[in-house]
Motif scaffolding. Structure first.
Motif, PDB file in Angstrom:
ATOM      1  N   GLY A   1       2.424   1.824  -3.102  1.00  0.00           N
ATOM      2  CA  GLY A   1       1.725   2.434  -4.012  1.00  0.00           C
ATOM      3  C   GLY A   1       1.232   4.060  -3.706  1.00  0.00           C
ATOM      4  O   GLY A   1       1.377   4.878  -4.685  1.00  0.00           O
ATOM      5  N   LEU A   2       1.119   4.515  -2.637  1.00  0.00           N
ATOM      6  CA  LEU A   2       0.860   5.907  -2.185  1.00  0.00           C
ATOM      7  C   LEU A   2       2.264   6.676  -2.593  1.00  0.00           C
ATOM      8  O   LEU A   2       1.964   7.744  -3.244  1.00  0.00           O
ATOM      9  CB  LEU A   2       0.874   5.769  -0.752  1.00  0.00           C
TER      10      LEU A   2
ATOM     11  N   PRO B   1       8.187   2.568   0.428  1.00  0.00           N
ATOM     12  CA  PRO B   1       7.830   2.602   1.684  1.00  0.00           C
ATOM     13  C   PRO B   1       8.741   3.189   2.583  1.00  0.00           C
ATOM     14  O   PRO B   1       8.239   3.823   3.734  1.00  0.00           O
ATOM     15  CB  PRO B   1       7.452   1.247   1.973  1.00  0.00           C
TER      16      PRO B   1
ATOM     17  N   LEU C   1       2.200  10.695   6.151  1.00  0.00           N
ATOM     18  CA  LEU C   1       1.268  10.705   5.063  1.00  0.00           C
ATOM     19  C   LEU C   1       0.375  11.946   5.211  1.00  0.00           C
ATOM     20  O   LEU C   1       0.305  12.407   3.987  1.00  0.00           O
ATOM     21  CB  LEU C   1       0.693   9.326   5.209  1.00  0.00           C
TER      22      LEU C   1
ATOM     23  N   ALA D   1       4.463   3.442   7.397  1.00  0.00           N
ATOM     24  CA  ALA D   1       4.465   2.152   6.781  1.00  0.00           C
ATOM     25  C   ALA D   1       4.631   1.136   7.926  1.00  0.00           C
ATOM     26  O   ALA D   1       4.158   0.117   8.025  1.00  0.00           O
ATOM     27  CB  ALA D   1       5.535   2.070   5.897  1.00  0.00           C
TER      28      ALA D   1
ATOM     29  N   ARG E   1      -2.387  -4.719  -3.646  1.00  0.00           N
ATOM     30  CA  ARG E   1      -2.171  -3.690  -2.752  1.00  0.00           C
ATOM     31  C   ARG E   1      -1.493  -2.489  -3.218  1.00  0.00           C
ATOM     32  O   ARG E   1      -1.835  -1.397  -2.772  1.00  0.00           O
ATOM     33  CB  ARG E   1      -1.237  -4.328  -1.286  1.00  0.00           C
TER      34      ARG E   1
ATOM     35  N   SER F   1       2.140  -0.684 -11.606  1.00  0.00           N
ATOM     36  CA  SER F   1       1.795  -1.271 -10.193  1.00  0.00           C
ATOM     37  C   SER F   1       1.440  -2.835 -10.169  1.00  0.00           C
ATOM     38  O   SER F   1       1.034  -3.367  -9.159  1.00  0.00           O
ATOM     39  CB  SER F   1       1.044  -0.416  -9.243  1.00  0.00           C
TER      40      SER F   1
ATOM     41  N   GLY G   1      -2.977   1.551  -3.132  1.00  0.00           N
ATOM     42  CA  GLY G   1      -2.155   2.752  -2.712  1.00  0.00           C
ATOM     43  C   GLY G   1      -2.164   3.842  -3.770  1.00  0.00           C
ATOM     44  O   GLY G   1      -2.476   5.201  -3.475  1.00  0.00           O
TER      45      GLY G   1
ATOM     46  N   ASP H   1       1.313   0.257  10.026  1.00  0.00           N
ATOM     47  CA  ASP H   1       0.596  -0.519   9.267  1.00  0.00           C
ATOM     48  C   ASP H   1       1.116  -1.922   9.057  1.00  0.00           C
ATOM     49  O   ASP H   1       0.273  -2.697   9.326  1.00  0.00           O
ATOM     50  CB  ASP H   1       0.457   0.156   7.836  1.00  0.00           C
TER      51      ASP H   1
ATOM     52  N   ARG I   1       0.837  -1.158   0.111  1.00  0.00           N
ATOM     53  CA  ARG I   1      -0.117   0.085  -0.059  1.00  0.00           C
ATOM     54  C   ARG I   1       0.896   1.187  -0.054  1.00  0.00           C
ATOM     55  O   ARG I   1       0.501   2.240  -0.700  1.00  0.00           O
ATOM     56  CB  ARG I   1      -0.832   0.010   1.324  1.00  0.00           C
ATOM     57  N   PHE I   2       1.852   1.268   0.734  1.00  0.00           N
ATOM     58  CA  PHE I   2       2.756   2.495   0.914  1.00  0.00           C
ATOM     59  C   PHE I   2       3.888   2.516  -0.309  1.00  0.00           C
ATOM     60  O   PHE I   2       4.119   3.828  -0.870  1.00  0.00           O
ATOM     61  CB  PHE I   2       3.608   2.452   2.319  1.00  0.00           C
TER      62      PHE I   2
ATOM     63  N   GLU J   1      -5.557   5.245  -3.975  1.00  0.00           N
ATOM     64  CA  GLU J   1      -5.804   6.208  -2.891  1.00  0.00           C
ATOM     65  C   GLU J   1      -5.616   7.676  -3.276  1.00  0.00           C
ATOM     66  O   GLU J   1      -6.145   8.765  -2.767  1.00  0.00           O
ATOM     67  CB  GLU J   1      -5.260   5.611  -1.658  1.00  0.00           C
TER      68      GLU J   1
END
Length: 402
Positions: free
Chosen positions: A134-135, A345, A163, A352, A187, A266, A191, A355, A131-132, A194
């Motif tokens: 991706g963010l 991340p 974040l 990160a 995942r 991704s 991210g 989580d 997820r991180f 999001e």
């Protein structure tokens, strides 16, 4: 059972931790037979003092621990024989640079539990920093676009406190009507979405994306494998068939390459599967993509311009499609600018880590510290008692040096 949290020794240094100080306390309360010690470190996003003031023991020598938790690969010289280790080993794809690591784990009769292959009964991954990745990968892609066209200058993610601050910087950005393509639906892609949804960028279908030549606002499309690969024999696409028979497919991404300004890659890529596009296709006049944020960062993999990983300190470089060579970032308008940081991340280490630790406590520790009834630890153990486990026996030739 005693658990030791390792000091990260890989270069460049990694500030993430498997458990925050507060989570260490939670673990000891939830599993009364477990105690935790932390190896001192000057680089963690959570200081030694943050652990010690909560009563967590700081301990340089972790040889009295049963289980050792890290994040990235452990240094060869630091392995303690006969222990259970949990970290990302990066060995399951026979990564040459970690051959000696796998050999050492076998020689020292270590049980290596790899976070990357921790799965539930249905085979779905239950933990990771995706997820991180991706963010931050989406943020970096937008940052690269702003720098390339001198539209805006976002603060580097690793300079943001957390974040929340990173999102605040995005709130100040107004995007031109660009077209963004996102690949994948795991995942990492979650991210990415999001970030794009936070910016209220309009999501459209693949068909609408291709048909919308000049959108009035920024838009994005999320592509799944059926959108960018097709069967070589002309038969109908089937996802499970693709997963099981990737060599029977060829890429069909070209229409999106001709309709996208920014690509955020991704999607997991199997080396047996077709590439997303070729170097020759990148030279074609119809190839429109000018910025690529390659979160997957498979070197010389599905995206030809990813010829090396970039770093957090220097995240961007240019790819010259005519020569196939790398050049200074944003040096020529005709170049394609690339973001290829392989440890994204780490740019938001506090968030990160928080989580990641939450998922460890909820999804992994009941099996690690109790009865492994769902075989979560069993399935993720690459080695045990000096041998590869049956599931990972395919690594034997790699471990033998062949």
């Amino acid at each position: 059972m005693k658990v030791g949290i390792l000091r990260e020794g890989k270069t460049p240094p990694d500030k993430r931790v498997p458990l925050t100080p507060e989570q260490c306390i939670e673990v000891q309360q939830s599993f009364p037979h477990v105690s935790i010690a932390v190896q001192p470190s000057s680089i963690r996003s959570y200081s030694d003092e943050a652990y010690s003031k909560l009563g967590i023991s700081l301990q340089e020598d972790l040889s009295d621990c049963d289980v050792l938790l890290g994040v990235k690969e452990v240094r060869i010289e630091d392995f303690i024989p006969g222990k259970i280790y949990l970290f990302f080993s990066h060995t399951i794809k026979k990564q040459e640079y970690n051959r000696r690591l796998l050999q050492t784990v076998l020689e020292k009769k270590i049980q290596l539990v790899d976070y990357e292959v921790l799965t539930d009964k249905e085979g779905f991954r239950i933990i990771g920093f995706g997820r991180f990745a991706g963010l931050v990968g989406a943020y970096n892609g937008l940052r690269a676009y702003g720098l390339k066209y001198k539209l805006f200058n976002l603060k580097p993610a690793h300079e943001c406190y957390n974040l929340e601050e990173m999102l605040e910087h995005l709130d100040a950005v107004t995007l031109p009507p660009i077209k963004i393509t996102v690949t994948g639906d795991g995942r990492v892609a979650g991210g990415v979405l999001e970030i794009l949804n936070h910016m209220q960028i309009m999501r459209v279908s693949p068909e609408a994306f291709l048909n919308e030549q000049e959108p009035k606002q920024a838009i994005y499309v999320q592509l799944l494998p059926g959108n960018y690969v097709q069967r070589s024999d002309g038969e109908t696409f089937n996802l499970m068939h693709f997963f099981n028979n990737p060599t029977m497919y060829e890429n069909s991404f070209q229409p999106f390459a001709g309709a996208s300004d920014l690509l955020i890659a991704s999607a997991y890529w199997d080396p047996k599967a077709p590439v997303l596009f070729t170097a020759d296709e990148m030279r074609e006049e119809a190839f429109r993509i000018s910025v690529i944020s390659d979160i997957t960062c498979d070197i010389e993999g599905s995206i030809p311009s990813t010829k090396r990983a970039s770093s957090i300190a220097d995240p961007f470089y240019d790819y010259n499609p005519e020569t196939g060579e790398l050049e200074e970032a944003f040096s020529k308008p005709e170049n394609i600018s690339v973001q290829a940081v392989d440890n994204l991340p780490c740019e938001l280490p506090k968030d990160a880590s928080l989580d990641f630790g939450r998922n460890l406590i909820d999804k992994v520790f009941p099996s690690l510290f109790g009865a492994d009834t769902d075989e979560i630890i069993h399935r993720a153990s690459i080695t045990k008692n000096g041998a590869l486990t049956e599931k990972f026996s395919y690594l034997q030739d790699f471990a033998d040096g062949e």
